[in-house]
Design an enzyme around this catalytic site. Sequence first.
Site, PDB file in Angstrom:
ATOM      1  N   HIS A 152       8.427 -26.488  -1.405  1.00  0.00           N
ATOM      2  CA  HIS A 152       7.799 -27.574  -2.156  1.00  0.00           C
ATOM      3  C   HIS A 152       6.610 -27.075  -2.965  1.00  0.00           C
ATOM      4  O   HIS A 152       5.758 -27.857  -3.369  1.00  0.00           O
ATOM      5  CB  HIS A 152       7.393 -28.699  -1.196  1.00  0.00           C
ATOM      6  CG  HIS A 152       8.590 -29.305  -0.527  1.00  0.00           C
ATOM      7  ND1 HIS A 152       9.147 -30.500  -0.933  1.00  0.00           N
ATOM      8  CD2 HIS A 152       9.373 -28.841   0.475  1.00  0.00           C
ATOM      9  CE1 HIS A 152      10.217 -30.759  -0.190  1.00  0.00           C
ATOM     10  NE2 HIS A 152      10.375 -29.762   0.675  1.00  0.00           N
ATOM     11  N   LYS A 199     -14.051   0.107  -3.912  1.00  0.00           N
ATOM     12  CA  LYS A 199     -15.169   0.519  -3.055  1.00  0.00           C
ATOM     13  C   LYS A 199     -16.236   1.222  -3.892  1.00  0.00           C
ATOM     14  O   LYS A 199     -17.430   0.958  -3.739  1.00  0.00           O
ATOM     15  CB  LYS A 199     -14.684   1.474  -1.954  1.00  0.00           C
ATOM     16  CG  LYS A 199     -13.792   0.838  -0.915  1.00  0.00           C
ATOM     17  CD  LYS A 199     -13.460   1.835   0.180  1.00  0.00           C
ATOM     18  CE  LYS A 199     -12.389   1.307   1.108  1.00  0.00           C
ATOM     19  NZ  LYS A 199     -11.854   2.310   2.001  1.00  0.00           N
ATOM     20  N   GLU A 219       0.827  -1.216   0.000  1.00  0.00           N
ATOM     21  CA  GLU A 219       0.000   0.000   0.000  1.00  0.00           C
ATOM     22  C   GLU A 219       0.860   1.264   0.000  1.00  0.00           C
ATOM     23  O   GLU A 219       0.416   2.313  -0.441  1.00  0.00           O
ATOM     24  CB  GLU A 219      -0.922   0.038   1.231  1.00  0.00           C
ATOM     25  CG  GLU A 219      -2.239  -0.667   0.997  1.00  0.00           C
ATOM     26  CD  GLU A 219      -3.293  -0.387   2.064  1.00  0.00           C
ATOM     27  OE1 GLU A 219      -3.006   0.316   3.049  1.00  0.00           O
ATOM     28  OE2 GLU A 219      -4.408  -0.906   1.918  1.00  0.00           O
TER      29      GLU A 219
HETATM   30  O1  PA5 Z   1      -3.352   1.280   5.795  1.00  0.00           O
HETATM   31  C1  PA5 Z   1      -4.490   1.711   5.716  1.00  0.00           C
HETATM   32  O2  PA5 Z   1      -4.748   2.899   5.936  1.00  0.00           O
HETATM   33  C2  PA5 Z   1      -5.643   0.794   5.373  1.00  0.00           C
HETATM   34  O3  PA5 Z   1      -5.221  -0.511   5.145  1.00  0.00           O
HETATM   35  C3  PA5 Z   1      -6.653   0.776   6.491  1.00  0.00           C
HETATM   36  O4  PA5 Z   1      -6.024   0.342   7.656  1.00  0.00           O
HETATM   37  C4  PA5 Z   1      -7.835  -0.143   6.170  1.00  0.00           C
HETATM   38  O5  PA5 Z   1      -8.392   0.228   4.951  1.00  0.00           O
HETATM   39  C5  PA5 Z   1      -8.887  -0.062   7.270  1.00  0.00           C
HETATM   40  O6  PA5 Z   1      -9.362   1.243   7.384  1.00  0.00           O
HETATM   41  P1  PA5 Z   1     -10.172   1.709   8.659  1.00  0.00           P
HETATM   42  O7  PA5 Z   1      -9.316   1.545   9.851  1.00  0.00           O
HETATM   43  O8  PA5 Z   1     -10.506   3.134   8.377  1.00  0.00           O
HETATM   44  O9  PA5 Z   1     -11.411   0.841   8.746  1.00  0.00           O
END
Ligand code: PA5
Length: 445
Positions: free
Chosen positions: A307, A421, A286
Amino acid sequence: MKEIQVNIQNVYQTVSPADIRTLDPEVAESLTKIHNATGLGNDFLGWLDLPTRTPESLIEDIKDTAERLRNECEAVVCVGIGGSYLGAKAVIEALNNTFDAYLPNNNPKVFFAGHNIGEDYLYELMDYLKGKKFGIIVISKSGTTTEPAIAFRLLKEMLESQVGRERASQLIVAITDARRGALRQLATEEGYKTFVIEDSVGGRFSVLTPVGLLPIAVAGYDIAKLMEGAARMQKSTVNNSTDNLAALYAATRNALYRAGKKIEILVNYNPKLHFFGEWWKQLYGESEGKDHKGIFPAAVDNSTDLHSMGQWIQDGERTIFETVLSVEETRHSVIIPKDDANLDGLNYIAGKHVDEVNKMAELGTRLAHVDGGVPNIQIVIPALNEYYLGQMIYFFEKACGISGYLLGVNPFNQPGVENYKRNMFALLEKPGYEAETEAIKERLK
Ligand code: PA5
């Protein structure tokens, strides 16, 4: 206590020490951007000094809340997705007895939900919880993420029907934004105990906040030691010197990327580190995968994957390098017995610890990979405990920030996550998405 080590000798067939050193000025610039908050995403640097600035009173509050849940619950479900679950899951799996779920001990069993939309998963979890004393830690920074919101709605309703609304409100802890989001509003209305996720700490950098610390403490682990390990790494990754392991790792992996190694595999030889790999994948995926750039982060569990993925890694397209997590000490001792008949031919290793064999599998594989064109970075971890896990978490976070800047991206946002989303909401006909619904229906005709 020692520090984890980073060995990079096994990358020199692909990138030389000089190649790595040419990145020095860029590494220095990246460090300056992080410490002076002058780079992209500079409003998300709250994680940088969490280990040294988190007040003792917060740690005590987390410990007290955890103790209360431990005393009152047979099971605690942590509801969250992405950065709101992976850090806690990684640490708990690394420290837990692998078979904890089947052990008749007094600890509450810690479960995770809201990280998928599996109907069967949720059914089976709720079926297990039926009639049990359970609590919920619901974690969402935005407070609006669909996956955990669905799981929480179901679990909250179940808990309320089992113990009543008032008692349920004492068994639910919410970790969310200080002011915004549906979860904050609900927590205020229902009177839940809450902890705050600061604006300046992004989800995947939040394991050293209540997001990770509360579930880890509920599982029975020493969060002060975790923070102590992280604090040590915080202090030793400030300067642009050869001692800065995060800078060394970031420079090495970026030199490899620039030399055509587009995929990095995080390799463990200890099944307890499986979810550490999952946490790391999210952190780097990310943070770096944007603007059509970024090292693709993958992870394997060896020997298991020797394996399965082993063939590809040894012999497939030569665009990969690996980062191997080598744990020096095991927690327990198991000796391979001698067998008089020796029909399996294993007497040559009789009397050895299982881990001695594991270490030779690791060394043999690393050398074979170097020979096969897969450079490897080795991270040596003295033992799997809270202190070293704290070091590893901070090490990888800091290196991730440096790496993102070396790559020229904003390491602290995740704009790409919104696309699915938008489509999902359009398909589900969420109010406010009318135009998108119409467009997507047209596209699917
Ligand atoms: O790293 C990030 O910001 C995302 O992976 C969030 O942690 C994830 O989308 C969850 O979001 P939230 O805590 O707002 O539900």
